[in-house]
Motif scaffolding. Structure first.
Motif, short mmCIF file in Angstrom:
data_model
loop_
_atom_site.label_atom_id
_atom_site.label_comp_id
_atom_site.label_asym_id
_atom_site.label_seq_id
_atom_site.Cartn_x
_atom_site.Cartn_y
_atom_site.Cartn_z
N GLY A 104 37.65 40.31 36.12
CA GLY A 104 38.86 41.05 35.81
C GLY A 104 40.05 40.44 36.51
N SER A 105 41.22 41.03 36.33
CA SER A 105 42.44 40.50 36.94
C SER A 105 42.34 40.47 38.46
N ILE A 106 41.78 41.55 39.03
CA ILE A 106 41.64 41.60 40.49
C ILE A 106 40.66 40.54 40.98
N ASP A 107 39.56 40.37 40.23
CA ASP A 107 38.57 39.36 40.61
C ASP A 107 39.18 37.96 40.58
N ILE A 108 39.98 37.69 39.56
CA ILE A 108 40.62 36.37 39.44
C ILE A 108 41.54 36.13 40.62
N CYS A 109 42.28 37.16 41.01
CA CYS A 109 43.18 37.05 42.16
C CYS A 109 42.40 36.79 43.45
N LEU A 159 41.70 28.32 36.33
CA LEU A 159 42.16 29.03 35.14
C LEU A 159 41.57 28.41 33.88
N ILE A 196 38.01 29.76 33.69
CA ILE A 196 37.97 31.18 33.34
C ILE A 196 38.31 31.40 31.88
#
Length: 204
Positions: free
Chosen positions: A143-148, A55, A58
Motif C-alpha cells: 500500500g501507499s504506507i508500505d511503499i513509503c 518504483l 512496484i
C-alpha cells in the motif's frame, strides 16, 4: 508489511550498499578529491536512482531491463563516459592544499547527476530491484504506507553506509597538506573514478 520483511530488506540493502561497486568507489573518490560535503550530493543521486528502480519494480516494470536492453546499454555507456571524464578532470586538477579548498556548491548538481547515472547504469542495482527484491517482498500488495516505509528504509540504509565511506575517505584526505601530497591524492581519486567508468563500460 511485517517487521521481519523490513528487517530483511534492510539487511539486503546493507549488503548491497557495503559491497564495493561503482557507487562506493564514486563516493570515495569524490570525498577524496573534494571533501565530505560534495560527496553527499553524489550519495543523494545514488539514493534517488535506487528509489526510481524501486518504483519500477512496484509498478510491475521489471521487464524494462530486458525489453529496453539497448536503452540501458546507452545509459551505461553515457555513465561510464561521464565517470571517465570526471576522473580525468580530477587527475588534471590543480593541487590545492586541503585547508584552502572552498566548500562551494557550484558542482552539487553535477555530483548529484553522477550519482544518479551511476545507479541507473549499475547492473547490480538493476538485478536487485528487478529480480531479487520481488522474491521476498509482495510488491503487488504494497500500500501507499508500505511503499513509503520501503523508500524510507532504502534512503536511510544506503545513505548511512555511503556516508560512512565518505567520512572515512574525508578523514584520510585531511592528512594531506602539501601541494605534492594533494596532487598524488587527486591522481589516486582520478584513477579510482576512471577505473569505475571503465568497469561499467566493459560490462556493457
Amino acid at each position: 508489511m511485517s517487521l521481519v520483511s523490513i528487517f530483511s530488506l534492510a539487511i539486503a540493502l546493507f549488503v548491497l550498499a557495503a559491497t564495493p561497486g561503482p557507487g562506493v568507489f564514486a563516493t570515495i573518490s569524490r570525498s577524496l578529491a573534494s571533501g565530505f560535503i560534495p560527496s553527499l550530493s553524489v550519495i543523494a543521486g545514488i539514493v534517488t536512482g535506487d528509489i526510481i528502480f524501486l518504483l519500477f519494480a512496484i509498478m510491475g516494470m521489471s521487464f524494462i531491463a530486458q525489453a529496453m536492453g539497448n536503452f540501458f546499454i546507452v545509459v551505461k555507456i553515457i555513465g561510464a563516459a561521464y565517470l571517465i571524464f570526471l576522473g580525468i578532470k580530477i587527475w588534471k586538477s590543480k593541487p590545492v592544499p586541503v585547508q584552502q579548498v572552498k566548500r562551494g556548491t557550484k558542482n552539487k548538481y553535477g555530483n548529484y547527476l553522477s550519482g544518479l547515472v551511476i545507479t541507473l547504469s549499475n547492473p547490480k542495482v538493476i538485478l536487485f530491484y528487478c529480480g531479487f527484491l520481488p522474491s521476498f517482498l509482495e510488491l503487488s500488495h504494497l500500500g501507499s504506507i508500505d511503499i513509503c516505509i520501503v523508500a524510507f528504509t532504502i534512503s536511510i540504509v544506503l545513505s548511512s553506509v555511503l556516508t560512512f565511506y565518505a567520512y572515512l575517505a574525508n578523514r584520510a584526505r585531511m592528512f594531506f597538506s602539501s601541494p605534492h601530497s594533494v596532487k598524488r591524492l587527486n591522481r589516486t581519486a582520478g584513477i579510482v573514478m576512471i577505473a569505475t567508468g571503465v568497469a561499467i563500460a566493459a560490462k556493457s
